[in-house]
Write a protein that holds these residues in place. Structure first.
Motif, PDB file in Angstrom:
ATOM      1  N   GLY A 183      -8.522   1.814  54.076  1.00 33.35           N
ATOM      2  CA  GLY A 183      -8.722   0.385  54.323  1.00 33.35           C
ATOM      3  C   GLY A 183      -8.888  -0.413  53.052  1.00 33.35           C
ATOM      4  O   GLY A 183      -9.275  -1.573  53.090  1.00 33.35           O
ATOM      5  N   GLY A 184      -8.594   0.206  51.889  1.00 37.62           N
ATOM      6  CA  GLY A 184      -8.744  -0.478  50.595  1.00 37.62           C
ATOM      7  C   GLY A 184      -7.494  -1.271  50.235  1.00 37.62           C
ATOM      8  O   GLY A 184      -6.526  -1.340  51.006  1.00 37.62           O
ATOM      9  N   ASP A 185      -7.500  -1.871  49.037  1.00 37.14           N
ATOM     10  CA  ASP A 185      -6.369  -2.685  48.586  1.00 37.14           C
ATOM     11  C   ASP A 185      -5.067  -1.880  48.607  1.00 37.14           C
ATOM     12  O   ASP A 185      -4.021  -2.383  49.035  1.00 37.14           O
ATOM     13  N   SER A 186      -5.130  -0.643  48.139  1.00 37.54           N
ATOM     14  CA  SER A 186      -3.897   0.151  48.058  1.00 37.54           C
ATOM     15  C   SER A 186      -3.332   0.393  49.460  1.00 37.54           C
ATOM     16  O   SER A 186      -2.138   0.177  49.708  1.00 37.54           O
ATOM     17  N   ARG A 244     -10.350  -2.486  39.108  1.00 39.96           N
ATOM     18  CA  ARG A 244      -9.234  -1.659  38.620  1.00 39.96           C
ATOM     19  C   ARG A 244      -7.924  -2.381  38.890  1.00 39.96           C
ATOM     20  O   ARG A 244      -7.429  -2.402  40.011  1.00 39.96           O
ATOM     21  N   GLN A 245      -7.384  -2.968  37.831  1.00 42.68           N
ATOM     22  CA  GLN A 245      -6.165  -3.761  37.895  1.00 42.68           C
ATOM     23  C   GLN A 245      -5.358  -3.451  36.659  1.00 42.68           C
ATOM     24  O   GLN A 245      -5.904  -2.971  35.668  1.00 42.68           O
ATOM     25  N   ARG A 280     -11.736  -2.788  53.667  1.00 41.61           N
ATOM     26  CA  ARG A 280     -12.346  -2.974  52.347  1.00 41.61           C
ATOM     27  C   ARG A 280     -11.496  -3.906  51.475  1.00 41.61           C
ATOM     28  O   ARG A 280     -12.007  -4.544  50.556  1.00 41.61           O
ATOM     29  N   ILE A 288      -6.667   6.849  50.306  1.00 41.39           N
ATOM     30  CA  ILE A 288      -8.121   6.828  50.540  1.00 41.39           C
ATOM     31  C   ILE A 288      -8.907   6.892  49.228  1.00 41.39           C
ATOM     32  O   ILE A 288      -9.987   7.460  49.161  1.00 41.39           O
ATOM     33  N   HIS A 340      -8.342   3.542  59.953  1.00 38.42           N
ATOM     34  CA  HIS A 340      -9.468   3.299  59.033  1.00 38.42           C
ATOM     35  C   HIS A 340     -10.755   3.824  59.664  1.00 38.42           C
ATOM     36  O   HIS A 340     -10.964   3.703  60.869  1.00 38.42           O
ATOM     37  N   ARG A 341     -11.606   4.364  58.815  1.00 34.99           N
ATOM     38  CA  ARG A 341     -12.800   5.026  59.357  1.00 34.99           C
ATOM     39  C   ARG A 341     -13.885   4.054  59.813  1.00 34.99           C
ATOM     40  O   ARG A 341     -14.858   4.466  60.429  1.00 34.99           O
ATOM     41  N   ARG A 342     -13.706   2.773  59.485  1.00 36.65           N
ATOM     42  CA  ARG A 342     -14.668   1.759  59.946  1.00 36.65           C
ATOM     43  C   ARG A 342     -13.916   0.708  60.750  1.00 36.65           C
ATOM     44  O   ARG A 342     -12.726   0.854  60.999  1.00 36.65           O
ATOM     45  N   GLU A 364      -2.011  -3.010  50.996  1.00 34.70           N
ATOM     46  CA  GLU A 364      -0.797  -3.515  50.321  1.00 34.70           C
ATOM     47  C   GLU A 364       0.403  -2.639  50.648  1.00 34.70           C
ATOM     48  O   GLU A 364       1.498  -3.129  50.903  1.00 34.70           O
TER      49      GLU A 364
HETATM   50  P1  NAP Z   1     -10.673   2.206  47.425  1.00 37.18           P
HETATM   51  O1  NAP Z   1     -10.831   0.762  47.147  1.00 37.18           O
HETATM   52  O2  NAP Z   1     -11.712   3.175  46.973  1.00 37.18           O
HETATM   53  O3  NAP Z   1     -10.470   2.362  49.012  1.00 37.18           O
HETATM   54  C1  NAP Z   1     -10.417   3.605  49.618  1.00 37.18           C
HETATM   55  C2  NAP Z   1     -10.325   3.428  51.121  1.00 37.18           C
HETATM   56  O4  NAP Z   1     -10.207   4.724  51.723  1.00 37.18           O
HETATM   57  C3  NAP Z   1     -11.575   2.785  51.712  1.00 37.18           C
HETATM   58  O5  NAP Z   1     -11.202   1.917  52.746  1.00 37.18           O
HETATM   59  C4  NAP Z   1     -12.369   3.972  52.243  1.00 37.18           C
HETATM   60  O6  NAP Z   1     -13.116   3.674  53.388  1.00 37.18           O
HETATM   61  C5  NAP Z   1     -11.266   4.941  52.635  1.00 37.18           C
HETATM   62  N1  NAP Z   1     -11.674   6.341  52.502  1.00 37.18           N
HETATM   63  C6  NAP Z   1     -12.238   6.948  51.430  1.00 37.18           C
HETATM   64  N2  NAP Z   1     -12.424   8.268  51.660  1.00 37.18           N
HETATM   65  C7  NAP Z   1     -11.946   8.492  52.904  1.00 37.18           C
HETATM   66  C8  NAP Z   1     -11.836   9.649  53.712  1.00 37.18           C
HETATM   67  N3  NAP Z   1     -12.239  10.840  53.286  1.00 37.18           N
HETATM   68  N4  NAP Z   1     -11.288   9.513  54.943  1.00 37.18           N
HETATM   69  C9  NAP Z   1     -10.859   8.308  55.373  1.00 37.18           C
HETATM   70  N5  NAP Z   1     -10.922   7.183  54.656  1.00 37.18           N
HETATM   71  C10 NAP Z   1     -11.468   7.270  53.440  1.00 37.18           C
HETATM   72  O7  NAP Z   1      -9.306   2.791  46.823  1.00 37.18           O
HETATM   73  P2  NAP Z   1      -7.872   2.095  46.562  1.00 37.18           P
HETATM   74  O8  NAP Z   1      -7.466   1.224  47.685  1.00 37.18           O
HETATM   75  O9  NAP Z   1      -6.977   3.228  46.165  1.00 37.18           O
HETATM   76  O10 NAP Z   1      -8.111   1.211  45.288  1.00 37.18           O
HETATM   77  C11 NAP Z   1      -8.548   1.804  44.053  1.00 37.18           C
HETATM   78  C12 NAP Z   1      -8.849   0.684  43.076  1.00 37.18           C
HETATM   79  O11 NAP Z   1      -7.649   0.005  42.702  1.00 37.18           O
HETATM   80  C13 NAP Z   1      -9.770  -0.369  43.671  1.00 37.18           C
HETATM   81  O12 NAP Z   1     -10.635  -0.816  42.661  1.00 37.18           O
HETATM   82  C14 NAP Z   1      -8.823  -1.471  44.105  1.00 37.18           C
HETATM   83  O13 NAP Z   1      -9.424  -2.757  44.141  1.00 37.18           O
HETATM   84  C15 NAP Z   1      -7.746  -1.382  43.027  1.00 37.18           C
HETATM   85  N6  NAP Z   1      -6.442  -1.874  43.537  1.00 37.18           N
HETATM   86  C16 NAP Z   1      -6.191  -3.205  43.428  1.00 37.18           C
HETATM   87  C17 NAP Z   1      -4.990  -3.720  43.910  1.00 37.18           C
HETATM   88  C18 NAP Z   1      -4.717  -5.204  43.780  1.00 37.18           C
HETATM   89  O14 NAP Z   1      -5.590  -5.948  43.394  1.00 37.18           O
HETATM   90  N7  NAP Z   1      -3.517  -5.687  44.074  1.00 37.18           N
HETATM   91  C19 NAP Z   1      -4.062  -2.880  44.522  1.00 37.18           C
HETATM   92  C20 NAP Z   1      -4.361  -1.533  44.631  1.00 37.18           C
HETATM   93  C21 NAP Z   1      -5.570  -1.045  44.144  1.00 37.18           C
HETATM   94  P3  NAP Z   1     -14.429   2.725  53.316  1.00 37.18           P
HETATM   95  O15 NAP Z   1     -13.898   1.332  53.195  1.00 37.18           O
HETATM   96  O16 NAP Z   1     -15.121   3.004  54.593  1.00 37.18           O
HETATM   97  O17 NAP Z   1     -15.198   3.188  52.112  1.00 37.18           O
END
Ligand code: NAP
Length: 318
Positions: A159-162, A290-291, A187, A244, A181-183, A165
């Motif tokens: 449910g994160g940005d990645s 992280r950008q 995010r 995730i 998504h687990r919630r 997107e």
């Molecule tokens: P993230 O922000 O850490 O999100 C991970 C997501 O996966 C969360 O929704 C989390 O749930 C879920 N999750 C984690 N462990 C899990 C599991 N074992 N089982 C099921 N779901 C799980 O990671 P990300 O999206 O890869 O982003 C990484 C960083 O890069 C972040 O700082 C992000 O802001 C940045 N980023 C920015 C952009 C942009 O600005 N365009 C694009 C991509 C990435 P919960 O929400 O419940 O914790």
């Protein structure tokens, strides 16, 4: 390693490990600043950004860029100032006095300073079937594999940005995209949330986790557990994209630097680790945002700090 080997490859001021946006920006600043700079990359110049479909928030570029475009431009810029690139995997970083010894799969090098910009890799679900079906319906890269799912049904986990997107990106091909998504709240930041909620091809599987991945030759079914309802169900999909979160690639220094509880390297505001002359930049470090642009900034700061550190210690290097 013999002394001869080290001597043969002496003379670098700075070795940068990892050629993602942080490492490439460091290479631009360091080589422009006159440091003899070498960049080691084991796989693909550009790092994680090259598997990012679209980057629409890179300052100064209102038109959407691909991750590949950005990587390409950064590399060309570093080339222009004379940074050396070596497609070699760094296996170890040793410290001898103030000198650092870099051992790669192809050779041994000595350098005055090092910037660790090794980034992070995708977290795995670690459920039955994930490994078996990787490359056969399980993917960690929508940019690479999305086009294989034209008119098919896919799921994105996270449910994160990645996750969000890339789910939006996948709607260009797939006829339906489930977000699991687990919630019950995403995010991802508001601008991304607003966009996905308008997308008619996306359907949500809230409060749920994937417990297993099944199929024949290719993925066919996800076993889903709904945590709120305490129910198990099956979801038919042709592919599943897992987003995730990320795990820092800290193996080269993990026992010698300070790490945060998730394994990201702690630096001071100059990007210095606790090892003199060893800096860190980009996704590998502990930080809030992280950008690409913050990786650029970390890389520039680390290069500037390395230059300053070498100058301050110049009497200690012969
Ligand atoms: P993230 O922000 O850490 O999100 C991970 C997501 O996966 C969360 O929704 C989390 O749930 C879920 N999750 C984690 N462990 C899990 C599991 N074992 N089982 C099921 N779901 C799980 O990671 P990300 O999206 O890869 O982003 C990484 C960083 O890069 C972040 O700082 C992000 O802001 C940045 N980023 C920015 C952009 C942009 O600005 N365009 C694009 C991509 C990435 P919960 O929400 O419940 O914790």
């Amino acid at each position: 390693m013999t002394n001869d080997e080290v001597i043969k490859n002496t003379n670098y001021d700075l070795a940068i490990v990892g050629a993602g946006p942080a490492g490439l920006s460091a290479a631009i600043y360091a080589s422009r600043g006159g440091l003899k700079t070498v960049v080691f990359e084991k796989a693909l110049v550009g790092g994680q950004i090259v598997v990012t479909a679209e980057v629409e928030n890179y300052p100064g570029f209102a038109e959407t860029l691909t991750g590949f475009d950005i990587a390409d431009k950064l590399k060309a810029h570093a080339d222009k100032f004379g940074a050396e690139f070596k497609l070699e995997e760094v296996k170890a970083i040793g410290v001898e006095g103030l000198c650092k010894i870099i051992e790669t799969d192809k050779g041994t090098y000595s350098t005055k300073s090092v910037i660790i910009a090794t980034g992070a890799h995708p977290r795995k679900l670690q459920v039955p079937g994930e490994q078996k079906y990787t490359g056969r319906g399980v993917s960690y890269c929508a940019t690479c594999d999305g086009a294989l799912y034209r008119d098919k049904i896919v799921a994105v986990v996270g449910g994160g940005d990645s996750a969000i997107e890339e789910a939006i990106f996948l709607t260009k091909f797939a006829k339906k995209v489930y977000i699991i998504h687990r919630r019950d709240k995403l995010r991802a930041v508001k601008v991304i949330r607003d966009r996905v909620f308008k997308n008619k091809k996306v359907e949500y599987v809230w409060d749920s986790v994937v417990q297993g991945i099944d199929g024949g030759d290719m993925v066919e079914t996800l076993h889903i557990y709904n945590r709120k309802l305490d129910e198990i169900s099956d979801l038919k999909v042709d592919g599943v994209f897992i987003y995730i979160g990320i795990i820092p690639n800290n193996e080269l220094v993990e026992s010698r630097v300070e790490l945060d509880p998730r394994g990201f390297i702690q630096t001071d505001e100059d990007m210095h680790t606790i090892i003199p002359g060893v800096f860190a930049a980009g996704d590998i470090i502990h930080k809030t945002l992280r950008q690409v642009v913050t990786a650029n900034s970390d890389g520039a700061t680390a290069a500037f700090s390395a230059e300053k550190w070498i100058e301050e210690n110049s009497d200690k290097f012969d």
